[in-house]
Design a protein around this motif. Structure first.
Motif, short mmCIF file in Angstrom:
data_model
loop_
_atom_site.label_atom_id
_atom_site.label_comp_id
_atom_site.label_asym_id
_atom_site.label_seq_id
_atom_site.Cartn_x
_atom_site.Cartn_y
_atom_site.Cartn_z
N ALA A 1 0.81 -1.22 0.00
CA ALA A 1 0.00 0.00 0.00
C ALA A 1 0.84 1.26 0.00
O ALA A 1 0.47 2.27 -0.62
N GLN A 2 1.98 1.23 0.71
CA GLN A 2 2.76 2.46 0.82
C GLN A 2 4.22 2.12 1.07
O GLN A 2 4.54 1.18 1.80
N VAL A 3 5.11 2.92 0.47
CA VAL A 3 6.55 2.82 0.70
C VAL A 3 7.04 4.22 1.07
O VAL A 3 6.83 5.16 0.31
N VAL A 4 7.65 4.32 2.23
CA VAL A 4 8.19 5.60 2.69
C VAL A 4 9.70 5.43 2.88
O VAL A 4 10.13 4.57 3.68
N GLU A 5 10.48 6.22 2.15
CA GLU A 5 11.92 6.16 2.32
C GLU A 5 12.28 6.96 3.58
O GLU A 5 12.10 8.17 3.63
N THR A 6 12.75 6.25 4.59
CA THR A 6 13.04 6.87 5.88
C THR A 6 14.44 7.47 5.92
O THR A 6 14.70 8.38 6.71
N LYS A 7 15.35 6.93 5.11
CA LYS A 7 16.70 7.46 4.89
C LYS A 7 17.22 6.77 3.64
O LYS A 7 16.62 5.79 3.18
N PRO A 8 18.29 7.25 3.05
CA PRO A 8 18.78 6.62 1.82
C PRO A 8 19.01 5.11 2.00
O PRO A 8 19.66 4.68 2.95
N GLY A 9 18.40 4.33 1.12
CA GLY A 9 18.54 2.89 1.16
C GLY A 9 17.66 2.18 2.17
O GLY A 9 17.74 0.97 2.32
N GLU A 10 16.80 2.91 2.86
CA GLU A 10 15.94 2.31 3.88
C GLU A 10 14.50 2.75 3.67
O GLU A 10 14.24 3.93 3.47
N VAL A 11 13.58 1.77 3.72
CA VAL A 11 12.17 2.08 3.52
C VAL A 11 11.32 1.40 4.58
O VAL A 11 11.66 0.36 5.11
N ARG A 12 10.19 2.05 4.87
CA ARG A 12 9.15 1.45 5.70
C ARG A 12 7.99 1.16 4.76
O ARG A 12 7.42 2.07 4.16
N CYS A 13 7.66 -0.12 4.64
CA CYS A 13 6.60 -0.55 3.74
C CYS A 13 5.35 -0.90 4.54
O CYS A 13 5.44 -1.54 5.59
N SER A 14 4.21 -0.48 4.04
CA SER A 14 2.94 -0.84 4.64
C SER A 14 2.24 -1.82 3.70
O SER A 14 1.94 -1.49 2.55
N TRP A 15 2.04 -3.03 4.19
CA TRP A 15 1.42 -4.09 3.41
C TRP A 15 0.00 -4.32 3.94
O TRP A 15 -0.19 -4.55 5.13
N ASN A 16 -0.99 -4.26 3.06
CA ASN A 16 -2.35 -4.67 3.41
C ASN A 16 -2.41 -6.18 3.24
O ASN A 16 -2.23 -6.67 2.12
N VAL A 17 -2.63 -6.88 4.34
CA VAL A 17 -2.60 -8.33 4.33
C VAL A 17 -4.00 -8.87 4.59
O VAL A 17 -4.70 -8.41 5.49
N THR A 18 -4.37 -9.86 3.80
CA THR A 18 -5.62 -10.58 3.99
C THR A 18 -5.28 -12.05 4.15
O THR A 18 -4.57 -12.61 3.31
N ILE A 19 -5.77 -12.66 5.22
CA ILE A 19 -5.55 -14.09 5.48
C ILE A 19 -6.90 -14.78 5.35
O ILE A 19 -7.88 -14.33 5.94
N GLN A 20 -6.90 -15.88 4.58
CA GLN A 20 -8.18 -16.56 4.36
C GLN A 20 -7.99 -18.06 4.28
O GLN A 20 -7.04 -18.56 3.67
N ALA A 21 -8.92 -18.77 4.89
CA ALA A 21 -8.95 -20.23 4.79
C ALA A 21 -9.62 -20.61 3.47
O ALA A 21 -10.53 -19.93 3.01
N GLU A 22 -9.13 -21.71 2.88
CA GLU A 22 -9.76 -22.20 1.65
C GLU A 22 -11.23 -22.50 1.93
O GLU A 22 -11.58 -22.98 3.00
N ASP A 23 -12.05 -22.22 0.98
CA ASP A 23 -13.50 -22.48 1.05
C ASP A 23 -14.22 -21.64 2.11
O ASP A 23 -15.39 -21.89 2.39
#
Length: 168
Positions: free
Chosen positions: A124-146
């Protein structure tokens, strides 16, 4: 970056800050599937000292639970995120990938014992906190089959540093 988004066994490789920035907003990456069986639930209950009957007493759960079986602890399901992420996402060249925490976690449906479960990761988002370093925000969905709906929705933050590691 490599990997086929329709193939859950493929691994997406992000080898630079720019590769992550370029991937923002793209379709989610699917993990491999994991079976969450009763033995896993019981072992998690022992480690966390959370032996509520709805997780570990199958006879009682069959008789009294609205889910008609034992269910996995929400924290057990959440704890598998790193495994799922490593099954489908890699950061070659990174000297560090660090769990930075969560902005939001919701347990929205049970995971019954014996379920086969997987996760989907959308960057969802990548923020470069300093050169060569990023904080990534991942939207995660976990689901059981069926399952008719996901079991977990989470906004997961991962800090990634590329380049030379710093001396201790």
């Amino acid at each position: 970056m490599t990997g086929n988004p329709s193939d859950p066994s493929a691994v997406r490789r992000f080898d630079s800050v720019q590769s992550l920035i370029d991937f923002q907003g793209q379709p989610a990456i699917a993990s491999r599937t994991v079976e969450i069986d009763q033995e896993t639930i019981d072992r998690f209950a022992q480690v966390t000292r959370d032996s509520q009957w709805i997780h570990v007493d199958r006879e009682r759960a069959l008789a009294e639970s609205p889910y008609q079986d034992t269910i996995a602890h929400g924290f057990l399901v959440l704890s598998l995120l790193t495994h799922w992420q490593e099954s489908c996402i890699a950061f070659p060249g990174a000297v560090m990938a660090l769990n930075y925490g969560f902005d939001k976690v919701r347990f929205t449906a049970p995971v019954r014992s014996g379920s086969r479960v997987s996760a989907r990761f959308a960057l969802a988002q990548v923020v470069e906190t300093k050169p060569g370093e990023v904080r990534c925000s991942w939207n995660v969905t976990i689901q059981a089959e069926d399952a008719s709906r996901p079991s977990v929705h989470a906004d997961w933050l991962i800090l990634i540093r590329y380049g030379q590691s710093r001396p201790g």
